[in-house]
Scaffold this active site. Structure first.
Site, short mmCIF file in Angstrom:
data_model
loop_
_atom_site.label_atom_id
_atom_site.label_comp_id
_atom_site.label_asym_id
_atom_site.label_seq_id
_atom_site.Cartn_x
_atom_site.Cartn_y
_atom_site.Cartn_z
N ASP A 15 48.44 129.17 22.17
CA ASP A 15 49.42 129.02 21.08
C ASP A 15 49.58 130.30 20.26
OD1 ASP A 15 51.28 127.64 19.58
OD2 ASP A 15 49.78 126.77 18.24
N ASN A 63 57.02 119.70 23.99
CA ASN A 63 57.75 120.97 23.93
C ASN A 63 59.21 120.86 24.38
OD1 ASN A 63 54.80 122.95 24.78
ND2 ASN A 63 55.71 122.61 22.77
C1 IPE Z 1 50.64 123.33 22.04
O1 IPE Z 1 51.31 124.22 21.21
C2 IPE Z 1 51.26 123.32 23.40
C3 IPE Z 1 51.07 124.52 24.20
C4 IPE Z 1 50.39 125.61 23.87
C5 IPE Z 1 51.68 124.48 25.49
P1 IPE Z 1 52.46 123.74 20.23
O2 IPE Z 1 52.92 124.95 19.50
O3 IPE Z 1 53.47 122.98 20.98
O4 IPE Z 1 51.69 122.74 19.27
P2 IPE Z 1 52.03 122.26 17.79
O5 IPE Z 1 53.47 121.84 17.79
O6 IPE Z 1 51.79 123.42 16.89
O7 IPE Z 1 51.07 121.15 17.54
C1 IPE Z 2 52.76 128.58 22.57
O1 IPE Z 2 53.32 129.40 21.62
C2 IPE Z 2 53.57 128.49 23.83
C3 IPE Z 2 54.16 127.18 24.09
C4 IPE Z 2 54.03 126.12 23.36
C5 IPE Z 2 54.95 127.07 25.29
P1 IPE Z 2 54.39 128.86 20.58
O2 IPE Z 2 55.74 129.07 21.15
O3 IPE Z 2 54.08 127.48 20.17
O4 IPE Z 2 54.16 129.86 19.38
P2 IPE Z 2 54.22 129.52 17.83
O5 IPE Z 2 53.27 128.39 17.59
O6 IPE Z 2 55.63 129.16 17.52
O7 IPE Z 2 53.78 130.79 17.17
MG MG Z 3 52.93 126.71 18.69
#
Ligand code: IPE
Ligand code: IPE
Ligand code: MG
Length: 237
Positions: A15, A63
């Protein structure tokens, strides 16, 4: 590096890609690209340390709420990753396994994934689980359905369903439960990753964003794990 205690199963919630990009005034997609570039080193390090299962969360059941373009970009990166890395994974004894229901993904990507599974199916150094359209709640529901279907087919009494029998219907069938869950990006939550398998996992959180997650950071987490006292509900004697 010698670890006094190596986890059998490490799970990582990758993340912070979006925030990494924002800090640099770049589009979120640039963050995903930088995040994807981190994966190789972490896989290699895990294999060399003797970790048996590495689970990487790439795309959750939640997602899909993201903008269409971002989703498309993440899937493209995955396609690119597979195209360029499956040979190497195979050479390094790594077996690919998927967590999640891939039937919702684009058909060409599904085929590419299935081919990658076939290509690596005889490897046994380390299992690389990739979470794609994965949610822990969805997995448990699918495992319950699968278990019941099998019971009906085989005329098995539900009372005979053992823990092991149920666990064989999870996406991580035959693998160890998670020993260490790593979540960078400063969020202190599990976000629906491996809910069942994390029952007794040790948690390691860090403010670092995934594209900055180096091998050194990983080793720091593993060293920290090696010093944890795990009791599993018992007492240390
Ligand atoms: C968790 O990250 C999912 C992945 C890394 C694939 P998210 O960014 O989707 O999680 P939340 O929304 O902060 O809980
Ligand atoms: C994790 O990074 C990747 C996926 C969930 C696919 P994010 O896209 O959630 O990054 P932040 O949380 O917005 O920084
Ligand atoms: Mg995220």
């Amino acid at each position: 590096m010698e670890l006094t205690k190596t986890p059998n199963h490490v799970a990582i919630i990758m993340d912070g890609n979006g925030r990494w990009a924002k800090q640099r005034n770049l589009p979120r997609t640039a963050g995903h690209k930088a995040g994807a570039a981190r994966v190789e080193e972490i896989i290699e390090t895990s294999g060399n340390l003797g970790i048996k299962s590495l689970s990487l969360f790439a795309f959750s059941t939640e997602n899909w709420k993201r903008p269409k373009n971002e989703i498309k970009n993440i899937m493209k990166l995955l396609e690119y990753y597979l195209k360029n890395n499956v040979e190497d994974l195979s050479k390094n004894g790594i077996r690919l396994n998927l967590l999640g229901d891939i039937s919702k993904l684009d058909e060409a990507l599904q085929n590419q994934l299935k081919l990658a599974l076939l290509k690596t199916e005889n490897n046994d150094k380390m299992m690389l689980n990739i979470g794609l359209n994965y949610g822990g709640q969805d997995e448990i529901l699918r495992a319950v359905r699968g278990t019941l279907m099998d019971c009906i087919k085989m005329g098995k009494d539900p009372e005979e369903i053992s823990k092991e029998y149920f666990e064989d219907h999870l996406d991580t069938a035959k693998q160890a439960m998670v020993d260490l869950l790593i979540r960078p990006s400063g969020e202190y939550r599990i976000s629906n990753f491996l809910l069942y398998q994390c029952a007794y996992a040790e948690f390691w959180f860090s403010d670092i964003l995934w594209p900055d997650f180096t091998k050194e950071k990983y080793l720091e987490a593993l060293e920290d794990y090696a010093n944890r006292q795990r009791r599993f509900g018992g007492v240390n004697v």
